[in-house]
Write a protein that holds these residues in place. Structure first.
Motif, PDB file in Angstrom:
ATOM      1  N   UNK A  44     -16.540  16.806   6.972  1.00  0.00           N
ATOM      2  CA  UNK A  44     -15.610  16.639   6.199  1.00  0.00           C
ATOM      3  C   UNK A  44     -15.499  15.441   5.365  1.00  0.00           C
ATOM      4  N   UNK A  45     -15.224  15.364   4.218  1.00  0.00           N
ATOM      5  CA  UNK A  45     -15.581  14.008   3.221  1.00  0.00           C
ATOM      6  C   UNK A  45     -14.200  13.560   2.996  1.00  0.00           C
ATOM      7  N   UNK A  46     -14.057  12.369   3.101  1.00  0.00           N
ATOM      8  CA  UNK A  46     -12.805  11.552   2.387  1.00  0.00           C
ATOM      9  C   UNK A  46     -13.352  10.820   1.185  1.00  0.00           C
ATOM     10  N   UNK A  47     -12.671  11.165  -0.025  1.00  0.00           N
ATOM     11  CA  UNK A  47     -13.277  10.723  -1.245  1.00  0.00           C
ATOM     12  C   UNK A  47     -12.373   9.791  -1.747  1.00  0.00           C
ATOM     13  N   UNK A  48     -12.742   8.817  -2.814  1.00  0.00           N
ATOM     14  CA  UNK A  48     -11.681   7.983  -3.328  1.00  0.00           C
ATOM     15  C   UNK A  48     -10.801   8.735  -4.153  1.00  0.00           C
ATOM     16  N   UNK A  49      -9.601   8.241  -4.446  1.00  0.00           N
ATOM     17  CA  UNK A  49      -8.512   8.767  -5.184  1.00  0.00           C
ATOM     18  C   UNK A  49      -8.854   8.270  -6.508  1.00  0.00           C
ATOM     19  N   UNK A  50      -8.092   9.180  -7.540  1.00  0.00           N
ATOM     20  CA  UNK A  50      -8.259   8.895  -9.080  1.00  0.00           C
ATOM     21  C   UNK A  50      -7.687   7.561  -9.381  1.00  0.00           C
ATOM     22  N   UNK A  51      -8.551   6.593 -10.056  1.00  0.00           N
ATOM     23  CA  UNK A  51      -8.131   5.682 -10.602  1.00  0.00           C
ATOM     24  C   UNK A  51      -6.799   5.695 -11.661  1.00  0.00           C
ATOM     25  N   UNK A  52      -6.009   5.184 -11.638  1.00  0.00           N
ATOM     26  CA  UNK A  52      -4.770   5.252 -12.635  1.00  0.00           C
ATOM     27  C   UNK A  52      -4.463   3.925 -13.150  1.00  0.00           C
ATOM     28  N   UNK A  53      -5.139   3.661 -14.464  1.00  0.00           N
ATOM     29  CA  UNK A  53      -4.966   2.236 -14.792  1.00  0.00           C
ATOM     30  C   UNK A  53      -3.678   1.735 -15.274  1.00  0.00           C
ATOM     31  N   UNK A  54      -2.799   2.775 -15.218  1.00  0.00           N
ATOM     32  CA  UNK A  54      -1.143   2.307 -15.848  1.00  0.00           C
ATOM     33  C   UNK A  54      -0.425   1.916 -14.689  1.00  0.00           C
ATOM     34  N   UNK A  55      -0.914   1.835 -13.436  1.00  0.00           N
ATOM     35  CA  UNK A  55      -0.220   1.675 -12.333  1.00  0.00           C
ATOM     36  C   UNK A  55      -0.417  -0.001 -12.098  1.00  0.00           C
ATOM     37  N   UNK A  56       0.575  -0.822 -11.430  1.00  0.00           N
ATOM     38  CA  UNK A  56       0.527  -2.052 -10.892  1.00  0.00           C
ATOM     39  C   UNK A  56      -0.741  -2.285 -10.072  1.00  0.00           C
ATOM     40  N   UNK A  57      -0.958  -1.473  -9.259  1.00  0.00           N
ATOM     41  CA  UNK A  57      -2.134  -1.653  -8.361  1.00  0.00           C
ATOM     42  C   UNK A  57      -3.330  -1.662  -9.019  1.00  0.00           C
ATOM     43  N   UNK A  58      -3.472  -1.415 -10.200  1.00  0.00           N
ATOM     44  CA  UNK A  58      -4.844  -1.618 -11.144  1.00  0.00           C
ATOM     45  C   UNK A  58      -5.027  -2.935 -11.753  1.00  0.00           C
ATOM     46  N   UNK A  59      -3.822  -3.697 -11.591  1.00  0.00           N
ATOM     47  CA  UNK A  59      -3.948  -5.229 -12.380  1.00  0.00           C
ATOM     48  C   UNK A  59      -3.766  -6.365 -11.184  1.00  0.00           C
ATOM     49  N   UNK A  60      -3.201  -5.954 -10.100  1.00  0.00           N
ATOM     50  CA  UNK A  60      -3.343  -7.001  -9.216  1.00  0.00           C
ATOM     51  C   UNK A  60      -4.647  -7.309  -8.466  1.00  0.00           C
ATOM     52  N   UNK A  61      -4.625  -8.464  -7.864  1.00  0.00           N
ATOM     53  CA  UNK A  61      -5.751  -8.761  -7.147  1.00  0.00           C
ATOM     54  C   UNK A  61      -5.869  -7.803  -5.843  1.00  0.00           C
ATOM     55  N   UNK A  62      -6.972  -7.482  -5.475  1.00  0.00           N
ATOM     56  CA  UNK A  62      -6.982  -6.512  -3.950  1.00  0.00           C
ATOM     57  C   UNK A  62      -6.427  -7.200  -3.083  1.00  0.00           C
ATOM     58  N   UNK A  63      -6.356  -8.649  -2.616  1.00  0.00           N
ATOM     59  CA  UNK A  63      -5.653  -9.185  -1.749  1.00  0.00           C
ATOM     60  C   UNK A  63      -4.163  -9.085  -1.645  1.00  0.00           C
ATOM     61  N   UNK A  64      -3.907  -8.945  -3.021  1.00  0.00           N
ATOM     62  CA  UNK A  64      -2.279  -8.939  -3.111  1.00  0.00           C
ATOM     63  C   UNK A  64      -1.687  -7.394  -3.141  1.00  0.00           C
ATOM     64  N   UNK A  65      -2.676  -5.983  -2.736  1.00  0.00           N
ATOM     65  CA  UNK A  65      -2.438  -4.699  -2.755  1.00  0.00           C
ATOM     66  C   UNK A  65      -1.167  -4.455  -1.642  1.00  0.00           C
ATOM     67  N   UNK A  66      -1.443  -5.052  -0.336  1.00  0.00           N
ATOM     68  CA  UNK A  66      -0.602  -4.945   0.805  1.00  0.00           C
ATOM     69  C   UNK A  66       1.076  -5.020   0.211  1.00  0.00           C
ATOM     70  N   UNK A  67       1.246  -5.956  -0.672  1.00  0.00           N
ATOM     71  CA  UNK A  67       2.366  -6.495  -1.011  1.00  0.00           C
ATOM     72  C   UNK A  67       3.080  -5.318  -1.807  1.00  0.00           C
ATOM     73  N   UNK A  68       2.542  -4.456  -2.497  1.00  0.00           N
ATOM     74  CA  UNK A  68       2.782  -3.210  -3.438  1.00  0.00           C
ATOM     75  C   UNK A  68       3.214  -1.987  -2.360  1.00  0.00           C
ATOM     76  N   UNK A  69       2.661  -2.073  -1.178  1.00  0.00           N
ATOM     77  CA  UNK A  69       2.662  -0.961  -0.186  1.00  0.00           C
ATOM     78  C   UNK A  69       4.053  -0.916   0.657  1.00  0.00           C
ATOM     79  N   UNK A  70       5.102  -0.033   0.500  1.00  0.00           N
ATOM     80  CA  UNK A  70       6.250  -0.011   1.070  1.00  0.00           C
ATOM     81  C   UNK A  70       6.116   0.079   2.772  1.00  0.00           C
ATOM     82  N   UNK A  71       6.799  -0.751   3.308  1.00  0.00           N
ATOM     83  CA  UNK A  71       6.423  -0.708   4.794  1.00  0.00           C
ATOM     84  C   UNK A  71       7.828  -0.301   5.669  1.00  0.00           C
ATOM     85  N   UNK A  72       8.878   0.229   4.649  1.00  0.00           N
ATOM     86  CA  UNK A  72      10.023   0.994   5.638  1.00  0.00           C
ATOM     87  C   UNK A  72      10.823   1.575   4.474  1.00  0.00           C
ATOM     88  N   UNK A  73      11.844   2.245   4.717  1.00  0.00           N
ATOM     89  CA  UNK A  73      12.492   3.101   3.967  1.00  0.00           C
ATOM     90  C   UNK A  73      13.170   2.057   2.725  1.00  0.00           C
TER      91      UNK A  73
END
Length: 265
Positions: A44-73
Motif C-alpha cells: 500500500x502506497x501513501x503518495x503526496x497530494x496535488x500541489x495547489x498553488x492558489x492556496x495559502x499553504x503554498x505561500x507560507x513557510x513550512x513551519x507556519x503550516x500548523x497555524x492553517x490547520x483547524x484544531x477544533x470546530x
C-alpha cells in the motif's frame, strides 16, 4: 485506511504500529511511502497530494503550516466589536459609523478594507483560531501592517520570515449587492484559509428593528491576499442554528448552470 484494515489484518496492524500514517498538518507527504499492509505481500502506497498553488499553504513557510490547520470546530468571529484598534493596535475608537473606513487584518495573510457598508453590516470570519484578527482605521492600515507583520500579524512568524515576506500583492475589489437583509449577502472565500460571511444587517437587529428590514444597498470591499492566493465569492453557507432560520433550497438559475464546471465521463 490502514487503521480500518488493522481490525482484521495483523500485517496492517503491525504497519500501523511502526509507520506514520497521518499528520495533523496538510502537505507533509514528500514522496511515496511504502506500507506492507497485506498478508499476501502486496504493498500500500501513501503518495503526496496535488500541489495547489492558489492556496495559502503554498505561500507560507513550512513551519507556519500548523497555524492553517483547524484544531477544533470552526466558530465565527464577528466584527465590528466595541473594542477597535487604533493605529498602533491598541486603544478604543468610536465605531458609531459601523465598519465604514476600517480595515480588518486576518493574521498577516488577509486584509479587508471596508469602503462602503450599511450601518449595521457585520463580517464574520470562519477559519483557524490561531490567526488573530485585528481591526484598524484604513488610513493607518499600511503603517500598522508594516510595523506588526511577523509580530502581531502572523503568519509569517518572526522578523526573519517577515523580511522575506512579499506582502499582500493581490487585490480584488468587490461590490456586493444587498437584496435581502434577513439573510447573509454572500461568503468571501480565501483559498486554503476559510471564508468571511457578509451580513448586511445583524440578525439581532432584524428581529428587533422593523425599519432595518427595508434597508438595501451595496457593500464595497477591497480584499488583499498574497499572490497567487485566490479570492472568490459564493452563496452563503448556512452555519449553525442561525443558518437554519434563513436557508431555503432553490434550483440553479440558467446563468449559474452555464457557469457551473462541466464534468465529462
Amino acid at each position: 485506511m490502514d487503521k480500518m484494515m488493522a481490525d482484521k489484518d495483523p500485517v496492517a496492524a503491525s504497519a500501523q504500529k511502526y509507520k506514520p500514517i497521518q499528520s495533523a498538518v496538510p502537505g507533509t507527504t514528500l514522496g511515496p511511502i511504502q506500507i506492507n499492509a497485506f498478508l499476501g505481500g502486496e504493498k500500500l502506497y501513501d503518495t503526496p497530494g496535488v500541489h495547489l498553488h492558489h492556496r495559502q499553504a503554498a505561500v507560507v513557510h513550512s513551519n507556519d503550516l500548523p497555524a492553517l490547520a483547524p484544531q477544533s470546530r470552526l466558530r465565527g468571529q464577528s466584527f465590528p466589536k466595541s473594542q477597535v484598534s487604533s493605529g498602533n493596535g491598541t486603544g478604543e475608537k468610536d465605531n458609531s459609523n459601523g465598519l465604514n473606513g476600517y480595515s480588518i487584518f486576518w493574521g498577516g495573510l488577509v486584509r479587508v478594507d471596508i469602503l462602503k457598508a450599511l450601518p449595521e453590516t457585520r463580517l464574520t470570519f470562519y477559519g483557524p483560531k490561531s490567526l488573530q484578527i485585528h481591526m484598524v482605521p484604513t488610513d493607518t492600515a499600511d503603517e500598522f501592517y508594516q510595523k506588526e507583520v511577523g509580530v502581531l500579524l502572523t503568519p509569517p512568524t518572526g522578523k526573519q520570515r517577515a523580511d522575506q515576506w512579499r506582502g499582500l500583492e493581490t487585490e480584488r475589489q468587490l461590490q456586493i449587492k444587498v437584496e435581502d437583509v434577513e439573510r447573509p449577502a454572500c461568503d468571501v472565500a480565501i483559498s486554503g484559509l476559510g471564508w468571511i460571511t457578509v451580513e448586511p444587517v445583524s440578525r439581532v437587529l432584524t428581529s428587533s428593528d422593523t425599519s432595518a428590514k427595508g434597508a438595501a444597498g451595496e457593500v464595497h470591499l477591497v480584499v488583499h491576499v498574497p499572490k497567487p492566493v485566490e479570492i472568490f465569492v459564493r452563496s452563503p453557507l448556512p452555519v449553525g442554528k442561525s443558518g437554519a432560520e434563513w436557508y431555503q433550497y432553490r434550483e440553479l438559475t440558467e446563468k449559474e448552470e452555464e457557469d457551473r464546471p462541466k464534468l465529462h465521463f
